[in-house]
Design a protein around this motif. Sequence first.
Motif, PDB file in Angstrom:
ATOM      1  N   VAL A 136     -17.666 -12.787 -36.670  1.00  0.00           N
ATOM      2  CA  VAL A 136     -17.472 -11.383 -37.032  1.00  0.00           C
ATOM      3  C   VAL A 136     -16.252 -10.829 -36.301  1.00  0.00           C
ATOM      4  CG1 VAL A 136     -18.508  -9.064 -36.986  1.00  0.00           C
ATOM      5  CG2 VAL A 136     -19.934 -11.076 -37.488  1.00  0.00           C
ATOM      6  N   ALA A 137     -16.091 -11.215 -35.044  1.00  0.00           N
ATOM      7  CA  ALA A 137     -14.966 -10.726 -34.245  1.00  0.00           C
ATOM      8  C   ALA A 137     -13.628 -11.166 -34.820  1.00  0.00           C
ATOM      9  CB  ALA A 137     -15.097 -11.219 -32.800  1.00  0.00           C
ATOM     10  N   ASP A 138     -13.561 -12.398 -35.358  1.00  0.00           N
ATOM     11  CA  ASP A 138     -12.315 -12.880 -35.944  1.00  0.00           C
ATOM     12  C   ASP A 138     -11.929 -12.078 -37.177  1.00  0.00           C
ATOM     13  OD1 ASP A 138     -12.028 -14.781 -34.011  1.00  0.00           O
ATOM     14  OD2 ASP A 138     -12.644 -16.486 -35.245  1.00  0.00           O
ATOM     15  N   GLN A 139     -12.904 -11.502 -37.840  1.00  0.00           N
ATOM     16  CA  GLN A 139     -12.617 -10.643 -38.988  1.00  0.00           C
ATOM     17  C   GLN A 139     -12.235  -9.239 -38.524  1.00  0.00           C
ATOM     18  OE1 GLN A 139     -15.524 -11.140 -42.365  1.00  0.00           O
ATOM     19  NE2 GLN A 139     -16.475 -12.586 -40.957  1.00  0.00           N
ATOM     20  N   ALA A 140     -12.950  -8.750 -37.539  1.00  0.00           N
ATOM     21  CA  ALA A 140     -12.692  -7.389 -37.050  1.00  0.00           C
ATOM     22  C   ALA A 140     -11.278  -7.236 -36.499  1.00  0.00           C
ATOM     23  CB  ALA A 140     -13.715  -7.030 -35.975  1.00  0.00           C
ATOM     24  N   LYS A 141     -10.769  -8.299 -35.892  1.00  0.00           N
ATOM     25  CA  LYS A 141      -9.469  -8.169 -35.211  1.00  0.00           C
ATOM     26  C   LYS A 141      -8.292  -8.014 -36.167  1.00  0.00           C
ATOM     27  CE  LYS A 141      -8.597 -13.153 -34.553  1.00  0.00           C
ATOM     28  NZ  LYS A 141      -8.540 -14.238 -33.532  1.00  0.00           N
ATOM     29  N   VAL A 142      -8.490  -8.273 -37.472  1.00  0.00           N
ATOM     30  CA  VAL A 142      -7.392  -8.073 -38.425  1.00  0.00           C
ATOM     31  C   VAL A 142      -7.372  -6.636 -38.943  1.00  0.00           C
ATOM     32  CG1 VAL A 142      -7.504 -10.491 -39.114  1.00  0.00           C
ATOM     33  CG2 VAL A 142      -8.640  -8.754 -40.530  1.00  0.00           C
ATOM     34  N   THR A 143      -8.337  -5.822 -38.490  1.00  0.00           N
ATOM     35  CA  THR A 143      -8.403  -4.422 -38.902  1.00  0.00           C
ATOM     36  C   THR A 143      -8.043  -3.521 -37.720  1.00  0.00           C
ATOM     37  OG1 THR A 143     -10.707  -3.942 -38.267  1.00  0.00           O
ATOM     38  CG2 THR A 143     -10.350  -5.092 -40.364  1.00  0.00           C
ATOM     39  N   THR A 144      -8.037  -2.226 -37.990  1.00  0.00           N
ATOM     40  CA  THR A 144      -7.756  -1.237 -36.935  1.00  0.00           C
ATOM     41  C   THR A 144      -9.041  -0.584 -36.450  1.00  0.00           C
ATOM     42  OG1 THR A 144      -7.452   0.505 -38.602  1.00  0.00           O
ATOM     43  CG2 THR A 144      -5.489  -0.722 -37.891  1.00  0.00           C
ATOM     44  N   ARG A 145     -10.199  -1.188 -36.793  1.00  0.00           N
ATOM     45  CA  ARG A 145     -11.478  -0.533 -36.487  1.00  0.00           C
ATOM     46  C   ARG A 145     -12.473  -1.485 -35.835  1.00  0.00           C
ATOM     47  NH1 ARG A 145     -12.461   2.296 -41.630  1.00  0.00           N
ATOM     48  NH2 ARG A 145     -10.247   2.038 -41.985  1.00  0.00           N
ATOM     49  N   GLY A 146     -12.063  -2.100 -34.738  1.00  0.00           N
ATOM     50  CA  GLY A 146     -12.952  -3.028 -34.051  1.00  0.00           C
ATOM     51  C   GLY A 146     -14.264  -2.410 -33.624  1.00  0.00           C
ATOM     52  N   ASP A 147     -14.239  -1.141 -33.254  1.00  0.00           N
ATOM     53  CA  ASP A 147     -15.463  -0.455 -32.823  1.00  0.00           C
ATOM     54  C   ASP A 147     -16.346  -0.065 -33.995  1.00  0.00           C
ATOM     55  OD1 ASP A 147     -13.494   1.398 -33.646  1.00  0.00           O
ATOM     56  OD2 ASP A 147     -14.506   3.021 -32.559  1.00  0.00           O
ATOM     57  N   ARG A 148     -15.780  -0.077 -35.199  1.00  0.00           N
ATOM     58  CA  ARG A 148     -16.520   0.289 -36.407  1.00  0.00           C
ATOM     59  C   ARG A 148     -16.696  -0.926 -37.320  1.00  0.00           C
ATOM     60  NH1 ARG A 148     -12.042   3.836 -37.810  1.00  0.00           N
ATOM     61  NH2 ARG A 148     -11.203   2.813 -35.961  1.00  0.00           N
ATOM     62  N   PHE A 149     -16.863  -2.062 -36.721  1.00  0.00           N
ATOM     63  CA  PHE A 149     -16.969  -3.322 -37.467  1.00  0.00           C
ATOM     64  C   PHE A 149     -18.159  -4.112 -36.918  1.00  0.00           C
ATOM     65  CE2 PHE A 149     -16.106  -7.244 -39.449  1.00  0.00           C
ATOM     66  CZ  PHE A 149     -15.060  -7.103 -40.364  1.00  0.00           C
ATOM     67  N   GLY A 150     -18.994  -4.600 -37.827  1.00  0.00           N
ATOM     68  CA  GLY A 150     -20.133  -5.410 -37.415  1.00  0.00           C
ATOM     69  C   GLY A 150     -20.542  -6.361 -38.523  1.00  0.00           C
ATOM     70  N   GLY A 151     -21.658  -7.004 -38.326  1.00  0.00           N
ATOM     71  CA  GLY A 151     -22.185  -7.916 -39.331  1.00  0.00           C
ATOM     72  C   GLY A 151     -23.505  -7.407 -39.875  1.00  0.00           C
ATOM     73  N   LEU A 152     -23.722  -7.613 -41.164  1.00  0.00           N
ATOM     74  CA  LEU A 152     -25.011  -7.365 -41.805  1.00  0.00           C
ATOM     75  C   LEU A 152     -25.365  -8.641 -42.554  1.00  0.00           C
ATOM     76  CD1 LEU A 152     -24.743  -3.737 -43.286  1.00  0.00           C
ATOM     77  CD2 LEU A 152     -26.330  -4.511 -41.501  1.00  0.00           C
TER      78      LEU A 152
END
Length: 298
Positions: A136-152
């Motif tokens: 999930v972290a590898d996906q979040a890091k390509v965005t500008t919203r690491g704090d608003r990114f998670g997995g479902l």
Amino acid sequence: MLRRATMNRFKHVAVWGGGTMGGGIAQVTAAAGIAVTVVEVTEDRCTAARKMIEQSLTRVAKKNFANDDAKAKAAVDTTLSLITFTTDEKLAASRAELVVEAIIENIDAKNALWKKIDGFANKDCIFATNTSSLSVADQAKVTTRGDRFGGLHFFSPVPMMKLVEVVKTDDTSKETADKLYEYSQKIGKTPVFAQDTKGFIVNRLLIPYMLEACRLVERGVATPEDVDIAMKLGAGHPMGPFTLSDSVGIDVLKLISDSWSKAEPENPIFRPSKLIDEKVAAGKLGRKTGEGFYKYTK
């Protein structure tokens, strides 16, 4: 431990991908009274997604209203009225308070999607990936919203399976995690929190279990049939590891185990199975092809 509700529920969710998983997520979201947009790559795919969801809703409605066709139809129509199907990614992202990605299990494809829609979505919009095996972290890091990114992480079939793994990275904010947890409850699921790690909870235990079952057969310890019977009657499992592998898809099992083994080649629990490789090479992928470890007839 009780978790305080955020009292700030999502009013509009966008689901990328209208296949088995994405369609199921859209269905249960709409059934909970939340407006949802399903995003697909072509109009034909949109039509196919709508048909699949309608058929699934109809099965549920007929069971719930067995003696009342009018009520069953009304229930289907009410839920469908909350689902929009579109190919317009910009429009879908700009309206959403939550985006759930349910496309192909490929990190490059997922990251390309996140990069594209990150600029379309409102700055407060939360992103969630339905990945079952990728970081999930590898996906979040390509965005500008690491704090608003998670997995479902939903389980198939989504309308039937009650569990959702709410996956947190080191950067996922408590507010984001709580909102994803509450959303899962709102759509009738039982959520559990998991930290971002290979396979999260279920697959981290399940994939090595299925791989070791294959190794038992490879070593001549037992047949697939006997392993399945042993785990059903000895461990109380609803199905054995080989029946489960056929249900999940032997190719999916190979994809995940190969990926994990490549990332951690020294870890013996991720070591690929020769038996799985042979099944995939022969096109015997499980129920979906009519044969895997067992043969199936329609």
